[in-house]
Write a protein that holds these residues in place. Structure first.
Motif, PDB file in Angstrom:
ATOM      1  N   VAL A  19       0.668  -1.219  -0.185  1.00  0.00           N
ATOM      2  CA  VAL A  19      -0.067   0.102   0.018  1.00  0.00           C
ATOM      3  C   VAL A  19       0.949   1.349  -0.043  1.00  0.00           C
ATOM      4  N   PRO A  20       1.780   1.623   0.931  1.00  0.00           N
ATOM      5  CA  PRO A  20       2.711   2.711   0.871  1.00  0.00           C
ATOM      6  C   PRO A  20       3.429   2.728  -0.281  1.00  0.00           C
ATOM      7  N   SER A  21       3.631   1.671  -0.931  1.00  0.00           N
ATOM      8  CA  SER A  21       4.424   1.546  -2.341  1.00  0.00           C
ATOM      9  C   SER A  21       3.706   2.077  -3.266  1.00  0.00           C
ATOM     10  N   LEU A  22       2.340   1.729  -3.200  1.00  0.00           N
ATOM     11  CA  LEU A  22       1.589   2.188  -4.376  1.00  0.00           C
ATOM     12  C   LEU A  22       1.379   3.823  -4.277  1.00  0.00           C
ATOM     13  N   GLY A  23       1.269   4.364  -2.975  1.00  0.00           N
ATOM     14  CA  GLY A  23       1.232   5.716  -3.031  1.00  0.00           C
ATOM     15  C   GLY A  23       2.329   6.639  -2.792  1.00  0.00           C
ATOM     16  N   ALA A  24       3.526   6.034  -2.982  1.00  0.00           N
ATOM     17  CA  ALA A  24       4.625   6.498  -2.662  1.00  0.00           C
ATOM     18  C   ALA A  24       4.728   7.695  -3.630  1.00  0.00           C
ATOM     19  N   TYR A  25       5.603   8.430  -3.027  1.00  0.00           N
ATOM     20  CA  TYR A  25       5.799   9.871  -3.762  1.00  0.00           C
ATOM     21  C   TYR A  25       7.247  10.446  -3.618  1.00  0.00           C
ATOM     22  N   VAL A  26       7.900  10.542  -2.580  1.00  0.00           N
ATOM     23  CA  VAL A  26       9.180  10.767  -2.247  1.00  0.00           C
ATOM     24  C   VAL A  26      10.132   9.990  -3.161  1.00  0.00           C
ATOM     25  N   THR A  27      10.139   8.532  -2.854  1.00  0.00           N
ATOM     26  CA  THR A  27      11.030   7.760  -3.836  1.00  0.00           C
ATOM     27  C   THR A  27      10.919   7.749  -5.115  1.00  0.00           C
ATOM     28  N   PRO A  28       9.943   7.886  -5.780  1.00  0.00           N
ATOM     29  CA  PRO A  28       9.849   8.257  -7.261  1.00  0.00           C
ATOM     30  C   PRO A  28      10.254   9.693  -7.772  1.00  0.00           C
ATOM     31  N   GLU A  29      10.127  10.701  -6.737  1.00  0.00           N
ATOM     32  CA  GLU A  29      10.766  11.912  -7.117  1.00  0.00           C
ATOM     33  C   GLU A  29      12.033  12.137  -6.977  1.00  0.00           C
ATOM     34  N   ILE A  30      12.837  11.197  -6.065  1.00  0.00           N
ATOM     35  CA  ILE A  30      14.164  11.516  -5.874  1.00  0.00           C
ATOM     36  C   ILE A  30      14.896  10.560  -6.825  1.00  0.00           C
ATOM     37  N   LEU A  31      14.501   9.116  -7.042  1.00  0.00           N
ATOM     38  CA  LEU A  31      15.224   8.139  -7.783  1.00  0.00           C
ATOM     39  C   LEU A  31      14.625   7.795  -9.295  1.00  0.00           C
ATOM     40  N   GLY A  32      13.342   8.325  -9.409  1.00  0.00           N
ATOM     41  CA  GLY A  32      12.649   8.054 -10.821  1.00  0.00           C
ATOM     42  C   GLY A  32      12.816   9.107 -11.744  1.00  0.00           C
TER      43      GLY A  32
END
Lengths: 365, 297, 281
Positions: B234-247
């Motif tokens: 669930v938190p992966s689905l709503g992740a925001y910080v990680t894709p912003e920094i690494l994606g």
């Protein structure tokens, strides 16, 4: 609504605890069902019964930890049924002691005095004195976790007694101790009670403990108070089937009352035994195994009642021998002291079981 | 009546009821401040999100609350949004599976150590678990960056320059790094509760090591597997910080897309409807978890 | 533990290696980050000799300093309120029955399970609407800032505090409270002298958790922060998006240090929690 017979507790103003028609319901469950009971000042009273019989609830109502649903509760004539626990002149020794783990032993003992606003120096003195009384003077600064079970028990006792309660309530206080320690504490409790003269109300499911320690016992079952009496009365003259069966071992011979002197047993035999039940009542005759006398087959002792049977099994207990004797309609247990003068019997042997009419009791439901 | 006169003070059912009522009033009063607080600053905002999800975006980037419609929800079927949804689910799923595969043997390993060792090992799981999430993601940005340690290492090994940063691989790596403890802890809790003598019993009954795992350990630890999977998915689905920094720009995920709708695209109804969908998924997963006998999160 | 059913041979080796690799995975990035924060190279991921420059810059950068100040103030205020409310909520749920208890219980779980992004959206729309109404009705023009950040942080912290305190209360023998009442303590005294000292490790643990969450949060804060009132994580996040610099390394290491201190404290609270749980059998 029926008018209550007032005699049963207006006469008992000097009772330490006077319970009048108390009922306690938890939702639809009736935990305590309309019980009345007077506990006399200075007596050691045991509430005895199997778990879930309402004895602990009764004790908790006296302590104020539970409010009754209905009824009157007096301590030395003063109605306390509606007072919170901190306003009642009673103290409790809890089942698992409930010692405060974050306080030292002496702080535990002094807690009640402190809450009562007793001056600090007096708190210290009296707490130390109470610890001496239970012979724990040297352990004042320990934490409860550093004490053995027996020592924790004594701290709980000192913590309650230091407040000089009018009544001390004990909820299965010896339940967590091992056998030897339990016997020791039984002596100690009894001695302490005699010395202090405080009324003790003691809840237990252990009949032996109740019989050895108490002046009087109240037997509870399914929320009802079945019988109140001295240990001897309870054991010798149980007032109903449950009490007879619960206290000690007994043989229950089913039958019907014929007249005031005779009961007709299920096999048709008539035996003479006094009972005050009306003729036609279904009853059981309670015969304690140690009161059953084993004799020769077809013999009947002088003026005694007897039945015939076959020995099915022999159990050697060391101090006694227990026989299971099969009659054609039930099996009886008989117990003989292990004396050298007594001849041991063998399985298969045909014997008679006889008893003295005074040694049996007639019990109804 | 005589009864009442002769014993005026005795307890009546009314008194017991009053006492119980007073007690429940005390409990209620104690809960009240939090109840009011959450009502005002949690439930109300939640309702506002629902209202907004049925509203319309006007020409100025504002939102018209009049004229309710399902426009925002219909937009969720657009190929752009659909791609993002599928990509998010896909990456969250991969993250969950990787976490499960890594964490299960690890949790089993911890659970079978001596108590002292076990506690120490758990402490060293707790430290990253509690450490700042942003910083932990940033650390990977440093590691994976141009001329960073990872690419230096791969050059030394003769693998050539690696280009992981700003790809879905980096996002999954960051998510696994961030959420692995969420998988380990419930799994450990579940396995630790199992009486390992059951494994002995199954071996005694001719099961092989693998069969014992498959037939005894795994079924018994299922609540932990479910809890851990939900806590990671669930938190992966709503992740925001990680894709912003690494994606990168091509790996927009659900969380980032929602944020964009509010902070840059200014399409609040779409953002609100997506938030609502995300929350619905979350609630459904939680219900599954509690149904399956999970007790605490 | 050397039961014959435990994995042996290659399986055992595999488990052990897996465990060490996971620890390496957890700690290597963190340790490398610490190392690079002392590197003189302008490239954040390359070693260029030892320097304290970036920490010095941390001390001198006004943006960082003011964000750090906001972070600390937000964390302290929101933790204080959340601890009081969360503890009261925990007490009400563990020690009382009242109408609406089930709803309250469920409601308290929601902030824990709701995704960050959703919560952020909720708070953003709420404050937008709220400030509009204030403006329309009272002519007050307020805007997002310290107040809205604190309110949002409290909203998600209460639940965590209450979960931690509840666990502690559930593990506490409630006859202790009865015993104190039996020993003449009033309700308040029973709470003050018995309940509170015994649940204190739980309250402390809840407070540390609330502090950590408040100091960690990026997403929600980003949505409710106003100009001039950003917290450190939000500030760092915006720096990262503009491009990585060695300064961020230093700031990150300091944030990491703060969270590790908080973990250490909470593990300590947990230990004393277990120690006193042992006492009450």
């Amino acid at each position: 609504m029926t008018v209550r017979p007032t005699a049963d507790f207006d006469t008992a103003i000097d009772a330490a605890v006077s319970i009048g028609r108390i009922t306690k319901k938890f939702g639809d469950v009736v935990a305590v069902d309309n019980i009345s009971l007077d506990i006399v000042d200075g007596e050691f009273f045991a509430l005895l019964g199997p778990s879930g019989c309402g004895k602990t609830t009764t004790l908790r109502m006296i302590a104020g930890l539970e409010f009754p649903t209905e009824g009157s509760l007096k301590i030395f004539g003063e109605e306390v049924g509606m007072l919170p626990p901190n306003k009642r002149p009673v103290n409790t020794v809890f089942q698992n002691y409930a010692l405060f783990p974050h306080m030292s032993v002496i702080q535990n003992v002094g807690f009640g005095l402190k809450m009562n606003g007793v001056a600090k120096s007096e708190v210290a003195d009296r707490a130390a004195e109470a610890l001496e009384m239970v012979r724990l003077g040297g352990l004042a600064n320990r934490r409860p976790s550093q004490l053995s079970g027996g020592q924790q028990q004594r701290v709980a006792l000192a913590r309650a007694l230091v407040n000089r309660p009018k009544v001390l309530l004990l909820d299965e206080p010896l339940g967590a101790l091992d056998l030897k320690l339990r016997q020791e504490m039984q002596e100690e409790l009894k001695g302490l009670q005699r010395e202090l003269g405080i009324t003790f109300v003691f809840v237990t499911h252990d009949q032996e403990e109740a019989l050895t320690m108490s002046d009087r016992i109240g037997i509870m079952h399914e929320g009802k108070l079945l019988q109140v009496g001295s240990p001897e009365q309870i054991y010798e003259k149980p007032s109903n089937r449950f009490v007879a069966d619960f206290i000690g071992n007994t043989n229950l011979l089913e039958g019907t009352v014929q007249d005031a002197e005779t009961v007709c047993l299920a096999n048709g035999a008539r035996i003479s035994v006094a009972s005050d039940h009306p003729a036609g009542t279904a009853v059981a005759v309670s015969l304690r195994p140690e009161r059953a006398v084993i004799g020769k087959h077809e013999s009947s002792g002088n003026g005694q009642t007897s039945v015939n049977g076959v020995i099915r099994s022999v159990t050697y207990l060391g101090n006694a021998v227990v026989y299971q004797v099969e009659l054609d309609w039930m099996t009886l247990e008989a117990r003989e002291e292990n004396r050298t003068s007594v001849t041991r019997r063998e399985p298969g042997q045909r014997v008679s079981i006889s008893w003295n009419p005074q040694d049996v009791a007639v019990v109804a439901e | 009546m005589t009864q009442v006169l002769s014993h005026p003070e005795e307890v009546t059912p009314e008194f017991e009821k009053d006492a119980a009522r007073a007690q429940s009033r005390r409990g209620f009063l104690m809960a009240l401040p939090t109840f009011v607080y959450l009502g005002l600053f949690f439930v109300l905002p939640f309702l506002i999100v629902i209202v907004y999800s049925f509203a319309t975006r006007n020409r100025f980037g504002g939102t018209d609350l009049s004229g309710w419609n399902f426009e925002a929800y219909r937009k969720l079927g657009d190929s752009v949004v659909r791609d993002i949804l599928f990509r998010s689910i896909w990456l969250a799923l991969i993250t969950t599976i990787i976490c499960l595969v890594l964490a299960y043997p690890f949790a089993y390993f911890i659970a079978t150590r001596r108590p002292a060792v076990r506690n120490l090992m758990l402490v060293f799981v707790m430290i990253p678990f509690w450490s700042n999430f942003l910083v932990r993601n940033y650390a990977w940005r440093v590691l994976l960056g141009n001329d960073g340690p990872v690419s230096q290492l791969s050059e030394v090994l003769g693998l050539g320059e690696t280009r992981v940063l700003f790809t879905p691989v980096a996002v999954v790596l960051g998510l696994v790094y961030g959420f692995l403890p969420f998988m380990i802890l419930p799994l450990y809790a579940a396995i630790e509760r199992i009486d390992l003598r059951l494994m002995e019993a199954s071996r005694d009954l001719y099961a092989s090591g693998w069969q014992s795992f498959r037939r005894v350990l795994l079924p018994l630890s299922m609540p932990g597997v479910i809890a851990g999977s939900i806590l990671v998915f669930v938190p992966s689905l709503g992740a925001y910080v990680t894709p912003e920094i690494l994606g990168g720009a091509k790996t927009t995920l659900l969380g980032s897309y929602i944020v964009t709708q509010f902070l840059t695209a200014r399409n609040w109804p779409v953002g609100a409807s997506l938030s609502f969908v995300l929350m619905a998924v979350m609630l459904a997963a939680t219900l599954v978890y509690f149904r399956k006998g999970g007790r605490t999160l | 533990m050397s039961s014959p059913v435990l994995p042996r041979g290659s399986a055992k080796l595999g488990l052990t290696v897996n465990a060490w690799l996971i620890y390496l995975f957890f700690y290597a990035p963190i340790l490398l980050l610490v190392v690079f924060s002392f590197s003189a190279d302008k490239n954040v991921g390359r070693w260029g000799g030892f320097t304290f420059d970036w920490y010095r810059e941390f001390g001198q950068n006004d943006g960082v300093q003011s964000a750090l100040g906001v972070s600390i103030r937000v964390a302290l205020v929101s933790t204080l309120v959340a601890v009081v409310l969360g503890t009261m909520a925990a007490l009400s749920l563990e020690r009382f029955t009242f109408r609406g208890k089930k709803v309250f219980d469920a409601l308290l779980y929601l902030p824990i399970i709701i995704p960050d992004v959703t919560m952020a959206v909720m708070m953003l729309l709420f404050f937008a609407q709220f400030f509009d109404l204030l403006d329309a009705w009272f002519g007050l023009s307020l805007s997002k800032g310290f107040g809205s950040i604190v309110i949002s942080h409290i909203a998600f912290s209460i639940s965590f505090v209450s979960v931690v305190v509840r666990a502690r209360l559930a593990g506490m023998d409630d006859t202790l409270e009865e015993a104190s009442m039996d020993l003449y303590a009033s309700r308040w005294q029973a709470f003050r002298y018995v309940t509170l000292p015994l649940i204190f490790p739980g309250v402390a643990g809840g407070a540390l958790l609330a502090l950590t969450l408040s100091l960690d949060d990026v997403v929600i804060t980003q949505f409710v922060a106003g100009p001039g009132s950003t917290t450190l994580p939000v500030f760092v996040f915006s720096l990262i998006r503009r491009g990585v610099t060695p300064l961020i390394n230093a700031v990150s290491v300091i944030m990491l240090a703060i969270s590790i201190v908080l973990v250490a404290l909470s593990l300590f609270a947990d230990r004393s929690k277990r120690a006193s749980a042992k006492v009450s059998n």
